[in-house]
Design an enzyme around this catalytic site. Structure first.
Site, PDB file in Angstrom:
ATOM      1  N   MET A 105     -50.531 -25.085  -2.366  1.00  0.00           N
ATOM      2  CA  MET A 105     -50.767 -26.503  -2.643  1.00  0.00           C
ATOM      3  C   MET A 105     -49.998 -27.310  -1.632  1.00  0.00           C
ATOM      4  O   MET A 105     -48.788 -27.145  -1.466  1.00  0.00           O
ATOM      5  CB  MET A 105     -50.333 -26.859  -4.070  1.00  0.00           C
ATOM      6  CG  MET A 105     -50.600 -28.313  -4.435  1.00  0.00           C
ATOM      7  SD  MET A 105     -52.366 -28.718  -4.379  1.00  0.00           S
ATOM      8  CE  MET A 105     -52.277 -30.452  -3.910  1.00  0.00           C
ATOM      9  N   GLU A 157     -52.446 -24.897   4.575  1.00  0.00           N
ATOM     10  CA  GLU A 157     -51.662 -25.923   3.898  1.00  0.00           C
ATOM     11  C   GLU A 157     -50.988 -26.856   4.898  1.00  0.00           C
ATOM     12  O   GLU A 157     -50.876 -28.063   4.663  1.00  0.00           O
ATOM     13  CB  GLU A 157     -50.619 -25.277   2.978  1.00  0.00           C
ATOM     14  CG  GLU A 157     -51.175 -24.297   1.955  1.00  0.00           C
ATOM     15  CD  GLU A 157     -52.344 -24.838   1.150  1.00  0.00           C
ATOM     16  OE1 GLU A 157     -52.401 -26.062   0.915  1.00  0.00           O
ATOM     17  OE2 GLU A 157     -53.207 -24.038   0.757  1.00  0.00           O
ATOM     18  N   TYR A 178     -64.919 -26.171   1.025  1.00  0.00           N
ATOM     19  CA  TYR A 178     -64.089 -25.555   2.060  1.00  0.00           C
ATOM     20  C   TYR A 178     -64.923 -25.055   3.239  1.00  0.00           C
ATOM     21  O   TYR A 178     -64.714 -25.459   4.390  1.00  0.00           O
ATOM     22  CB  TYR A 178     -63.311 -24.375   1.464  1.00  0.00           C
ATOM     23  CG  TYR A 178     -62.227 -24.750   0.495  1.00  0.00           C
ATOM     24  CD1 TYR A 178     -60.889 -24.698   0.873  1.00  0.00           C
ATOM     25  CD2 TYR A 178     -62.523 -25.131  -0.807  1.00  0.00           C
ATOM     26  CE1 TYR A 178     -59.876 -25.021  -0.022  1.00  0.00           C
ATOM     27  CE2 TYR A 178     -61.522 -25.460  -1.710  1.00  0.00           C
ATOM     28  CZ  TYR A 178     -60.207 -25.406  -1.316  1.00  0.00           C
ATOM     29  OH  TYR A 178     -59.216 -25.733  -2.195  1.00  0.00           O
TER      30      TYR A 178
END
Length: 616
Positions: A282, A308, A397
């Site tokens: 995250m 990330e 994605y």
């Protein structure tokens, strides 16, 4: 030089925040938030909190600075919060809570006017707050101290902070957090590198962020630096392993900057969480939360960290205005991730990753289409009256990635890189919708390069189901060799160690994912002897193998199967195994029995998926 870059980025952040505040009337309506930020919006949070592991609650005071435009009410999103007191500039108004919605929670209505400056809410979270996962000492790596982490994306911040819980609303914050003295607190902000003897920690986030990036973790952490601006937090027994695994972290940051401009968040650190974390990572600003399942021992899964990190530009810097525009966060980030990996490890390495992405995307399209959800294979989603988590699929994605790659390949990488640099610079600390992005990129390509991007291009990629026929096809020389080895094995039942000794995780995944249908028990036994898959500690390889083990009723893997499902919370790995189990009556019974044991170890994000899947 880095200090000057940091000051420059901070000025951009403050200017971007001010610019957005001046354009409140242009804020997009978000169907997943009760708030009306075009009328009254929050700009800065001062948060004081005490973390109580005994009651599994956070007792907090949130002081919001507000910006008034019109109307008579500040509306905040809440879910399951016990609101004890509300004050506006020291006075107690008659606040109200709206009707409860199972997805959105409740709206908190607070009377304000043009003179109102500070709104204070004193509250306590619920022990079952959806964003918070409370872990016992036994559920951690070191089994010495309890652990807490938050997961606010997509709309779970409202379960631990009364806020305007929309990606279109940004705010700065500072916080004072009290935790047990043996533990350390970390946030998506400036962070300590050593424990405080008193258990008291102060945090500042000077760059404006949306609520889904508001994050907290509390545990027995230790810290080691990778470079002057990056380092790793983890439980003591995990720290050295993680530091070795992420040794290239500074190279990734420098590589990303060389591609698309200065890193705007001062520091980039990584926190390795316990295995119940539901995602791979995250992108909380300044502090990525990461799953321990990427600690493969060979640095082969660090593309997740590159992903990330890339969010520091695409998502954190330029943010999707609503969750129906999620592809604007994730498609750009996957593209950026592959470019970082190519820069560090070469074209064929990044093409292996792209080929795996392509295979995942095709599988997702097939699955959604067969289940009557073909509309969800469009990039622009309709999530009205739905949980925004429904949009967290390979479509956002990987279809998003291949759309951007198609523009790069058709009109030239150099041009696309110029566009992305200017895009991140021009839109820094702003939000973007699909409808605004299309004219933005069209006007850019026309004015800068005299290139016309057609309606057909956007229609076939963004507003049409499935994949266009001219979708880019990744070409990996490494995978061609794997295909040759697989064909040879099917003929000879031999897979020489000389062939496989240099294989990375990605080659093994390609091998396992392309096994033919109808394998015999003998073939499964021989495969396991060759690759020692059941014994593997590599979560990616083990997941792919366990799917095959379920498919072909390979009983020697059943003990590992149950252990993996009980002790791993990453939804990416759990979903394909549970789905495969549910294809047979015996498998369904086994899945439900395992899930009953495993469910207490899962975060709400995971249980929300699997409760529905397993008909709980």
């Amino acid at each position: 030089m880095r200090k000057l870059i940091g000051i420059f980025c901070l000025l951009i952040a403050l200017f971007g925040c001010q610019l957005n505040q001046e354009k409140m009337s242009e804020l997009v309506n978000d169907v997943h938030s009760f708030s009306k930020p075009a009328q009254v919006r929050v700009t800065h949070l001062n948060w004081q909190a005490k973390v109580d592991f005994k009651t599994k609650t956070i007792q907090a005071q949130a002081d919001w600075q507000i910006l008034y435009s019109k109307g008579d009410t500040l509306i905040l999103d809440t879910k399951g919060l016990n609101i004890k007191e509300v004050k506006v500039d020291g006075k107690q108004p008659a606040f109200t809570l709206g009707n409860e919605d199972p997805i959105l929670g409740q709206a908190l209505h607070i009377p304000v006017n043009a003179d109102s400056k500070i709104v204070r809410i004193i509250y306590t979270t619920s022990p079952t707050a959806e964003a918070l996962q409370w872990l016992s000492a036994q559920q951690t790596a070191d089994k010495q101290q309890p652990f807490l982490f938050t997961q606010s994306q997509a709309i779970l911040a409202r379960s631990w902070l009364p806020c305007q819980d929309s990606p279109g609303v940004r705010f700065t914050y500072e916080a004072d957090v009290k935790v047990p003295a043996a533990l350390m607190a970390l946030m998506s902000a400036s962070n300590p590198q050593q424990k405080s003897e008193t258990g008291e920690y102060h945090f500042e986030m000077k760059q404006a962020i949306p609520s889904y990036l508001f994050a907290l973790s509390v545990g027995d952490f230790a810290f080691k630096p990778i470079s002057e601006r990056s380092g790793i937090y983890a439980e003591p027994s995990v720290l050295d392993t993680a530091v070795w695994e992420f040794a290239d972290l500074e190279k990734m940051i420098a590589g990303a900057e060389s591609l698309y401009g200065a890193y705007a968040w001062e520091r980039y650190d990584v926190l390795v969480l316990p295995p119940s974390f539901p995602f791979g990572g995250m992108e909380n600003p300044r502090l990525t939360f990461a799953t321990p399942t990427i600690l493969a021992g060979d640095r082969s899964l660090t593309s997740l960290i590159a992903h990330e990190l890339a969010h520091s530009w695409s998502g954190n810097l330029v943010t999707n205005a609503t969750w129906s525009d999620f592809w604007l966060n994730e498609g750009f980030t996957v593209y950026f991730e592959h470019r970082i990996m190519e820069k560090l490890y070469g074209k064929d390495y990044s093409e292996m990753l792209a080929a795996l992405s392509y295979a995942d995307l095709q599988a997702t399209i097939t699955e959604l289409t067969n289940s009557g959800m073909a509309e969800d294979t469009k990039l622009k989603l309709n999530l009205v009256n739905r949980n925004p988590d429904d949009g967290v699929t390979d479509i956002a994605y990987n279809k998003g990635y291949f759309f951007l790659r198609s523009i790069e390949e058709q009109f030239g990488r150099e041009k696309f890189d110029v566009f992305l640099n200017d895009y991140f610079k021009d839109q820094a600390f702003k939000v973007m919708t699909t409808e605004a992005f299309i004219p933005y990129i069209r006007n850019y390509y026309q004015s800068k390069f005299k290139i016309s991007l057609t309606d057909e291009l956007f229609d076939k990629w963004i507003f049409t189901v499935g994949l266009p026929e001219d979708c880019p096809k990744p070409q990996s020389l490494a995978f061609e060799k794997v295909d040759q080895a697989l064909n040879s094995w099917l003929t000879t039942n031999e897979l020489p160690s000389k062939t496989t000794q240099e294989w990375t995780t990605h080659e093994w995944l390609h091998f396992l994912n392309n096994l033919p249908a109808g394998l015999s028990e003998e073939q499964m036994v021989r495969l396991d002897q060759l690759g020692k898959f059941t014994e593997s500690d590599n979560a990616e390889i083990l997941c792919a193998w366990l799917v095959q083990a379920v498919r072909y009723n390979y009983k020697p893997a059943y003990v590992k199967l149950e252990s993996f499902l009980v002790n791993t919370g990453r939804r990416k790995f759990l979903s394909p195994i549970y789905q495969e189990l549910l294809k047979t009556a015996d498998g369904k019974q086994r899945a439900q029995a395992i899930y009953e044991k495993a469910r207490p170890n899962y975060h709400f994000v995971a249980t929300n998926t699997f409760d529905a899947m397993l008909k709980k």
